[in-house]
Write an enzyme that holds these catalytic residues in place. Structure first.
Site, short mmCIF file in Angstrom:
data_model
loop_
_atom_site.label_atom_id
_atom_site.label_comp_id
_atom_site.label_asym_id
_atom_site.label_seq_id
_atom_site.Cartn_x
_atom_site.Cartn_y
_atom_site.Cartn_z
CB ILE A 1 -0.97 -0.02 1.21
CG1 ILE A 1 -1.94 -1.19 1.08
CG2 ILE A 1 -1.72 1.30 1.33
CD1 ILE A 1 -2.79 -1.47 2.31
CB SER B 1 -1.59 1.63 8.93
OG SER B 1 -1.07 0.35 9.03
NE ARG B 2 -5.45 -3.53 11.47
CZ ARG B 2 -5.87 -3.62 10.22
NH1 ARG B 2 -6.08 -2.52 9.51
NH2 ARG B 2 -6.11 -4.78 9.66
CG ASP C 1 -10.12 4.36 7.00
OD1 ASP C 1 -11.31 4.77 7.00
OD2 ASP C 1 -9.80 3.22 6.64
CD GLU D 1 -10.67 0.37 13.91
OE1 GLU D 1 -9.98 1.34 13.58
OE2 GLU D 1 -10.96 -0.56 13.12
CG HIS E 1 -10.93 -0.08 9.47
ND1 HIS E 1 -10.24 -0.58 10.55
CD2 HIS E 1 -10.32 -0.60 8.37
CE1 HIS E 1 -9.27 -1.36 10.13
NE2 HIS E 1 -9.29 -1.40 8.82
CD GLN E 2 -15.23 5.57 4.02
OE1 GLN E 2 -15.85 6.20 4.85
NE2 GLN E 2 -15.50 5.68 2.72
CB ALA E 3 -8.85 2.82 3.62
CG PHE E 4 -11.65 -2.57 3.50
CD1 PHE E 4 -11.98 -1.86 4.63
CD2 PHE E 4 -12.55 -3.50 3.01
CE1 PHE E 4 -13.19 -2.07 5.28
CE2 PHE E 4 -13.77 -3.73 3.66
CZ PHE E 4 -14.08 -3.00 4.81
P1 NAD Z 1 2.77 -4.89 3.58
O1 NAD Z 1 3.13 -6.04 4.46
O2 NAD Z 1 2.87 -5.04 2.09
O3 NAD Z 1 3.63 -3.62 3.99
C1 NAD Z 1 3.91 -3.28 5.33
C2 NAD Z 1 5.27 -2.62 5.35
O4 NAD Z 1 5.53 -2.21 6.70
C3 NAD Z 1 6.42 -3.58 4.94
O5 NAD Z 1 7.24 -2.98 3.96
C4 NAD Z 1 7.16 -3.81 6.24
O6 NAD Z 1 8.56 -4.02 6.06
C5 NAD Z 1 6.89 -2.49 6.97
N1 NAD Z 1 7.18 -2.59 8.39
C6 NAD Z 1 7.12 -3.67 9.21
N2 NAD Z 1 7.54 -3.35 10.45
C7 NAD Z 1 7.89 -2.05 10.40
C8 NAD Z 1 8.42 -1.15 11.36
N3 NAD Z 1 8.67 -1.54 12.62
N4 NAD Z 1 8.67 0.12 10.97
C9 NAD Z 1 8.42 0.53 9.69
N5 NAD Z 1 7.93 -0.28 8.75
C10 NAD Z 1 7.68 -1.54 9.10
O7 NAD Z 1 1.30 -4.48 4.02
P2 NAD Z 1 0.25 -3.61 3.20
O8 NAD Z 1 -0.63 -4.50 2.39
O9 NAD Z 1 0.96 -2.48 2.56
O10 NAD Z 1 -0.67 -3.08 4.39
C11 NAD Z 1 -0.15 -2.19 5.37
C12 NAD Z 1 -1.14 -2.08 6.51
O11 NAD Z 1 -2.31 -1.39 6.06
C13 NAD Z 1 -1.70 -3.43 7.03
O12 NAD Z 1 -0.83 -4.01 7.98
C14 NAD Z 1 -3.00 -3.03 7.65
O13 NAD Z 1 -2.79 -2.75 9.02
C15 NAD Z 1 -3.37 -1.73 6.93
N6 NAD Z 1 -4.60 -1.86 6.13
C16 NAD Z 1 -5.63 -1.02 6.37
C17 NAD Z 1 -6.80 -1.09 5.63
C18 NAD Z 1 -7.95 -0.13 5.82
O14 NAD Z 1 -9.06 -0.40 5.32
N7 NAD Z 1 -7.77 0.98 6.50
C19 NAD Z 1 -6.92 -2.07 4.65
C20 NAD Z 1 -5.83 -2.94 4.40
C21 NAD Z 1 -4.67 -2.81 5.17
#
Ligand code: NAD
Length: 330
Positions: free
Chosen positions: A154, A232-233, A257, A262, A294-297
């Site tokens: 992402i 993210s979270r 988001d 939440e 939490h609607q980004a997805f």
């Molecule tokens: P991904 O695993 O492809 O990327 C996560 C990145 O974070 C990786 O490059 C990893 O090396 C890095 N990372 C791990 N530990 C770290 C640290 N301590 N410091 C800095 N970077 C670190 O995951 P993604 O598919 O890109 O998703 C990222 C996050 O987005 C998910 O974990 C999820 O929590 C969140 N997400 C949110 C929604 C939403 O609807 N809001 C939907 C999907 C995912």
């Protein structure tokens, strides 16, 4: 397989039923999984969970006692699952390892531009025939330095979009992504990213190492007027510290988001209730804080892939096939 799908909304049912096409017996409950509701899965072989269903040691024990041997998480993030406890109780956990990263990255850009150009305020004003511009002044995004924390799937798409806007890119991650390097991203230590970025977008998973990565100390290192976007979270940010930084005027705008508390609120209509969360209520009082639930997805493409992958995960588990979406502890 007999599967109990927790925390179900009408849209979950629509997409899961279409993907399932009768392969598994899917039963739906609106309940979120917790210590009380784990008993509902008695007699099921699998449960299907979403981000705010939590399965810690006692929940895993209860699920296993009732016959559950598979958890199919219908999201990429899985910080709600105690994987070590699952292994101890013989439960295989699977997730949706990949679905449209565009959905989340594009939404992050939407929050960014809404805040920057005050589109949320303009929407309300014009509906009341108030056509004044005072208070709606924004910035060109072109040329602004964008810091990306977590440059995985992402984060990389987000970086690509911001590259298109003409923004210099800074990255912070435990490993460098060649796609981001190709865009000209400079990887820097977190402190430098905080000091130099005009806009910071969070795309790292919630882990012990990222919990409250943004706290009073790190927020104080950011540029005055910085914009922070978190899709993210919620746990990546200490919300009380964020509120103090917004209140003082140091942080200029925030798009969230996700929110660390939440669970039990997001995905619900609480519009006729008194909210018993002072922190959330305080967040809502700032005109420069934009919160979504939490609607980004939530795009058609993402929901289709999530449902299809979840059904495939269940079939692979049932038939003992190798599957790269199996999660392992440690
Ligand atoms: P991904 O695993 O492809 O990327 C996560 C990145 O974070 C990786 O490059 C990893 O090396 C890095 N990372 C791990 N530990 C770290 C640290 N301590 N410091 C800095 N970077 C670190 O995951 P993604 O598919 O890109 O998703 C990222 C996050 O987005 C998910 O974990 C999820 O929590 C969140 N997400 C949110 C929604 C939403 O609807 N809001 C939907 C999907 C995912």
């Amino acid at each position: 397989m007999r599967v109990l799908v927790y925390d179900t909304h009408s849209y979950d049912r629509t997409f899961l039923d279409a993907a399932n096409a009768g392969r598994h017996q899917l039963d739906y409950t609106t309940a979120q999984l917790d210590h009380q509701t784990a008993a509902l899965a008695e007699g099921y072989e699998a449960v299907c969970l979403f981000v705010n269903d939590y399965a810690d040691e006692p929940v895993m024990a209860r699920l296993a006692a009732g016959g559950v041997r598979v958890i199919a998480q219908r999201s990429t993030g899985y910080n709600n699952l105690d994987l070590a406890a699952a292994e101890r109780h013989g439960i295989v956990c699977m997730r949706v390892g990949y679905y449209s990263p565009y959905a989340v990255a594009e939404f992050a850009v939407g929050l960014l531009q809404t805040l920057n150009r005050r589109i949320h305020r303009a929407y309300n004003r014009t509906r009341e025939f108030n056509f004044r511009l005072a208070g709606l002044l924004g910035h060109d995004i072109h040329g602004r330095t964008v810091g990306v924390v977590g440059t995985g799937k992402i984060g990389a798409i987000f970086a690509r979009i911001m590259h298109g806007f003409g923004c210099p890119l800074l990255g912070y991650d435990v490993r460098e992504n060649p796609e981001c390097l190709e865009l000209g991203m400079t990887y820097v230590p977190l402190e430098e990213l905080l000091r130099r970025s005009d806009i910071i977008s969070l795309h790292a998973p919630l882990l012990p190492s990222t919990h409250h990565l943004f706290n009073a100390e790190t927020l104080a290192m950011t540029k005055p007027g910085v914009m922070i976007i978190n899709t993210s979270r919620g746990g990546l940010i200490n919300t009380e510290a964020l509120i103090a930084a917004v209140q003082s005027g140091h942080v200029g705008a925030v798009g969230l988001d996700v929110y660390e508390e939440e669970e039990g609120k997001f995905f619900r209509d609480l519009s006729d209730q008194v909210i018993d969360d002072e922190v959330l209520a305080r967040l809502m009082t700032f005109p420069n804080v934009l919160l979504t639930s939490h609607q980004a997805f939530f795009t058609y493409e993402a929901m289709t892939t999530i449902a299809e992958t979840t059904i495939q995960n269940l079939s692979d588990a049932e038939e003992g096939r190798e599957n790269s979406n199996v999660l392992r502890a440690g």
